[in-house]
Structures are given as C-alpha cells and as structure tokens.
Design a protein around this motif. Structure first.
Motif, short mmCIF file in Angstrom:
data_model
loop_
_atom_site.label_atom_id
_atom_site.label_comp_id
_atom_site.label_asym_id
_atom_site.label_seq_id
_atom_site.Cartn_x
_atom_site.Cartn_y
_atom_site.Cartn_z
N MET B 1 0.85 -1.20 0.00
CA MET B 1 0.00 0.00 0.00
C MET B 1 0.88 1.26 0.00
N SER B 2 0.46 2.25 -0.77
CA SER B 2 1.22 3.50 -0.84
C SER B 2 1.27 4.16 0.55
N ARG B 3 2.41 4.74 0.87
CA ARG B 3 2.53 5.38 2.20
C ARG B 3 1.61 6.60 2.31
N TYR B 4 1.40 7.28 1.22
CA TYR B 4 0.51 8.45 1.23
C TYR B 4 -0.93 8.01 1.54
N LEU B 5 -1.31 6.87 0.94
CA LEU B 5 -2.65 6.35 1.19
C LEU B 5 -2.78 5.91 2.65
N LEU B 6 -1.69 5.26 3.16
CA LEU B 6 -1.68 4.81 4.55
C LEU B 6 -1.84 6.02 5.51
N LEU B 7 -1.09 7.09 5.19
CA LEU B 7 -1.18 8.32 6.01
C LEU B 7 -2.61 8.84 6.04
N PHE B 8 -3.23 8.87 4.87
CA PHE B 8 -4.60 9.36 4.76
C PHE B 8 -5.57 8.48 5.54
N LEU B 9 -5.44 7.15 5.36
CA LEU B 9 -6.38 6.22 6.00
C LEU B 9 -6.23 6.21 7.53
N LEU B 10 -4.99 6.34 8.01
CA LEU B 10 -4.76 6.33 9.46
C LEU B 10 -5.38 7.56 10.13
N ASN B 11 -5.33 8.69 9.42
CA ASN B 11 -5.82 9.94 10.02
C ASN B 11 -7.30 10.20 9.80
N LEU B 12 -7.83 9.56 8.78
CA LEU B 12 -9.23 9.81 8.41
C LEU B 12 -10.22 9.65 9.59
N PRO B 13 -10.11 8.57 10.40
CA PRO B 13 -11.10 8.41 11.49
C PRO B 13 -11.09 9.56 12.49
N PHE B 14 -9.89 10.08 12.81
CA PHE B 14 -9.81 11.18 13.79
C PHE B 14 -10.42 12.46 13.23
N ILE B 15 -10.11 12.72 11.98
CA ILE B 15 -10.65 13.95 11.36
C ILE B 15 -12.16 13.82 11.21
N ALA B 16 -12.61 12.62 10.82
CA ALA B 16 -14.06 12.40 10.68
C ALA B 16 -14.75 12.58 12.04
N ALA B 17 -14.11 12.06 13.12
CA ALA B 17 -14.69 12.21 14.46
C ALA B 17 -14.74 13.67 14.87
N ALA B 18 -13.68 14.42 14.55
CA ALA B 18 -13.63 15.85 14.91
C ALA B 18 -14.73 16.61 14.17
N ILE B 19 -14.91 16.30 12.87
CA ILE B 19 -15.94 16.99 12.08
C ILE B 19 -17.33 16.62 12.61
N LEU B 20 -17.49 15.36 12.98
CA LEU B 20 -18.78 14.90 13.51
C LEU B 20 -19.10 15.61 14.85
N ASN B 21 -18.09 15.67 15.74
CA ASN B 21 -18.28 16.36 17.04
C ASN B 21 -18.66 17.81 16.83
N THR B 22 -17.95 18.46 15.92
CA THR B 22 -18.22 19.88 15.63
C THR B 22 -19.65 20.06 15.15
N THR B 23 -20.07 19.17 14.24
CA THR B 23 -21.43 19.28 13.68
C THR B 23 -22.48 19.03 14.76
N VAL B 24 -22.25 17.98 15.58
CA VAL B 24 -23.21 17.66 16.64
C VAL B 24 -23.35 18.84 17.61
N ASN B 25 -22.19 19.42 18.02
CA ASN B 25 -22.23 20.57 18.94
C ASN B 25 -23.01 21.74 18.36
N TYR B 26 -22.82 21.97 17.06
CA TYR B 26 -23.53 23.07 16.42
C TYR B 26 -25.04 22.78 16.36
N LYS B 27 -25.37 21.55 15.96
CA LYS B 27 -26.79 21.19 15.84
C LYS B 27 -27.50 21.21 17.20
N LEU B 28 -26.73 20.94 18.28
CA LEU B 28 -27.34 20.97 19.62
C LEU B 28 -27.33 22.38 20.22
N GLY B 29 -26.87 23.34 19.42
CA GLY B 29 -26.88 24.73 19.87
C GLY B 29 -25.78 25.06 20.86
N ARG B 30 -24.73 24.23 20.91
CA ARG B 30 -23.64 24.50 21.87
C ARG B 30 -22.56 25.39 21.27
#
Lengths: 238, 118
Positions: B1-30
């Motif tokens: 597997m390409s190292r660039y792809l590995l870098l992207f895949l390893l970090n994707l869950p954290f960034i997705a979680a951060a974006i999800l948290n941000t969205t949830v906080n906004y939708k809950l009016g926080r």
C-alpha cells in the motif's frame, strides 16, 4: 417622595478587601436611595476578602453574599446580578466599592433607564473626564479602543464599573471572564444578544483611598491578553 | 500500500470524528455558526492536506521548494501522532472549558444559597 410601588431596584457592589470604605459607601447609597422613587436593596458581594468587608457592609444595612473563593470582579458582579435576577428586580446597577462612584449617579442611571429603551447603560467617566489623571484617561481610552477593534463596540468608557441593567439584560446577559476584562466582554455579549447599549455621563471621585486601591495601569496588558484569548477560544470551542 | 494512502487512512477516522463532534455541537446549539464554520474549515484543510500530500510534495520537489526525502513510514507515524494530539488537545480544552463554567455556576449558586440561610 412616594415610592413607585412596582419598581424594584437592586444595587450590586462587588467588594474585595474594602473594609475601610464599604461602610460609608453603603451608608451613603442607602441615604440617597431612600430619597429616590425606588424600592431598593443593596447587595454587597464579598469576594473572599480577608478583612472585615462582610461585617462592615452588613452592619450598614446591606445584604451580603460571601464568595467562598475569590473569583475576581467579573465573578462577583455575575453573582450579584444573578441574585437580582433570581429575586425578580426590575432594574439593577453595579458600582465600585472604593467610593469612586457617586450614589446620585446610580439614581440618575435608574431614572435614565426608565425613560430610555436601553437594556444596558454605562456610566461614562470620560464624557467629562474632569478630575481624572491623564494616565487613567489614556489607559481607559486605550482599552475602549481595543474593545472597539476586537468586538466592534463603540463606548467612551468600556471599563466603567457603574452600569445599569434592565430586567431583560438581567435575564439574558452572561459572560465568561472573571477578572476586570469582563467589562469589555459584557458589552460584547450584550451586542451578541442585540441588547440596546447606552451611555450617560458620571463623575469619578478619586480619593487617596480609591487611588491607592485602583487598578495598576499595567493590568491593561493582562486585560488585552485575556480578551484576545477569549476571542480566539470562542472560535475554537463555542 | 502506498505510504501516502496509509497516512490518509490512518488519520481519516480522527478527522471524521472531529468533524462529527463539531457538527453535533452546532446542531445541539452549543456553538455559534461562526465557530462551527471555522472549526469545519480547519479540519477540512487538514484532511485536504493529507489527501493531497503526494501531489503537494511532488509540486514542491519539482519547483525545488523542498529538499526533504519522500514520505517515510516514520513520517506517516509522526504526522498521525500530531493529528491525534491535536484532536485530543482540542477535546480536552473543550471539556475543561465546560467544567470551568460549571464550577463557576456552582460557586455562584452556593454563595447565594448560603447567604440566604444566614
């Protein structure tokens, strides 16, 4: 003068180690307020003082709220205004405990609040800065300018401790900072809540005591630092 | 597997979680809309940087703007570590802020209640 039966006004005085001046400030205010058309209560928030601030205020007829921990001027003011809100006062005022503000200016503010549609009235010492030292004038004007740059609020005296609050402001206005920077943050929050902010001229009384107790001018840098931090943190977390 | 792809895949869950948290906080009016937009932009920029790491490196290298070696496995682990630390620091700061506010409110209420008992 007959009392306006339905109008209740609360005067909040945050105090930290002010045993020397608080008795006279409360007494003088009580005398003037008795002649005013309002039913009133004077609330001293003793912010963890190590002297007899609490006793002296109580002895002179004030309701005293003792902070368990020292929370800063912003925290003490917040507690006092929260008390006014919980007790359903129609208006509230905050003033300094060192005798810097005249009781007549508090009453003038209440009367002006009744006539205007303002929610927050700032007693400005700088509309007529007679009696104020040049250093204090420059320092306060500088902080008002910083408040304008950071929050877009044009006030001649953003750091004034004499403020009048409407019932609407009492219900909705909250801030986060606990030190002196709360003065600017409060204006910012009021703007965010679309409250009407006004000003009226007051006189600043500088005695040897209040000069000695007043803020060090270098504290302005701490205030600016804290306001900048709050502005950035709000982008990241709120 | 390409190292660039590995870098992207390893970090994707954290960034997705951060974006999800941000969205949830906004939708809950926080959080405010401005803060929501700022934080989403921040994480999307990091995600874009990771997704386009290879073309960015190639571009910089071809224009002699970097003399560094191509991405190594150590670089992948290091960058992932930095993103995780960023994510944790951001969450911790938000929790601390929330706790600080709760303690302030508690102190205020306690002081008022105790004064009424006197």
């Amino acid at each position: 003068m007959s009392k306006k039966a339905n109008l209740r006004a609360c005067v909040v005085i945050p105090a930290y180690n002010e045993a020397e001046a608080i008795g006279e400030v409360v007494n003088n205010l009580k005398e003037k307020m008795q002649k005013s058309p309002y039913n009133f209560e004077i609330v001293v928030v003793n912010d963890g003082s190590r002297d007899r601030t609490s006793d002296n205020a109580r002895k002179n007829g004030a309701t005293v709220i003792d902070h368990i921990l020292n929370s800063g001027a912003g925290g003490a003011t917040s507690t006092g205004l929260s008390y006014a809100n919980q007790h359903d006062f129609d208006m509230a005022a905050t003033m300094d405990a060192d005798g810097q503000h005249a009781a007549t200016d508090v009453i003038k503010g209440f009367l002006k609040m009744e006539k205007s549609n303002s929610d927050l009235l700032i007693g400005s010492r700088l509309i007529d800065s007679k009696g104020m030292s040049k250093v204090k004038v420059i320092g306060n004007k500088g902080l008002s300018f910083i408040t304008y740059v950071l929050f877009g609020i044009n006030s001649t005296d953003s750091q004034s401790g004499l403020r009048i609050f409407s019932k609407r402001a009492l219900r909705s206005l909250r801030w986060r900072t606990s030190g002196y920077e709360f003065c600017s943050e409060m204006l910012w929050r009021a703007k965010q809540l679309k409250l009407n902010i006004g000003e009226y001229p007051i006189q600043a009384i500088y005695t040897e005591y209040s000069k000695a107790k007043g803020q060090n001018n270098w504290n302005a840098f701490n205030i600016i630092k804290s306001l900048l931090k709050r502005r950035v943190m709000e982008l990241l977390h709120e | 597997m390409s190292r660039y792809l590995l870098l992207f895949l390893l970090n994707l869950p954290f960034i997705a979680a951060a974006i999800l948290n941000t969205t949830v906080n906004y939708k809950l009016g926080r959080s405010s809309k401005r803060s929501f937009v700022f934080r989403i932009l921040f994480w999307v920029l990091i995600l874009a940087g990771l997704a386009l790491a290879q073309p960015i490196y190639d571009f910089l290298f071809s224009h002699k703007l970097t003399e560094s070696e191509p991405l190594s496995l150590f670089d992948v682990a290091q960058i992932t570590g930095i993103v995780i630390v960023f994510y944790i620091a951001n969450r911790t700061r938000a929790k601390l802020d929330h706790l600080e506010r709760r303690v302030q409110d508690l102190h205020q209420e306690l002081s008022i209640k105790l004064s009424q008992k006197d």
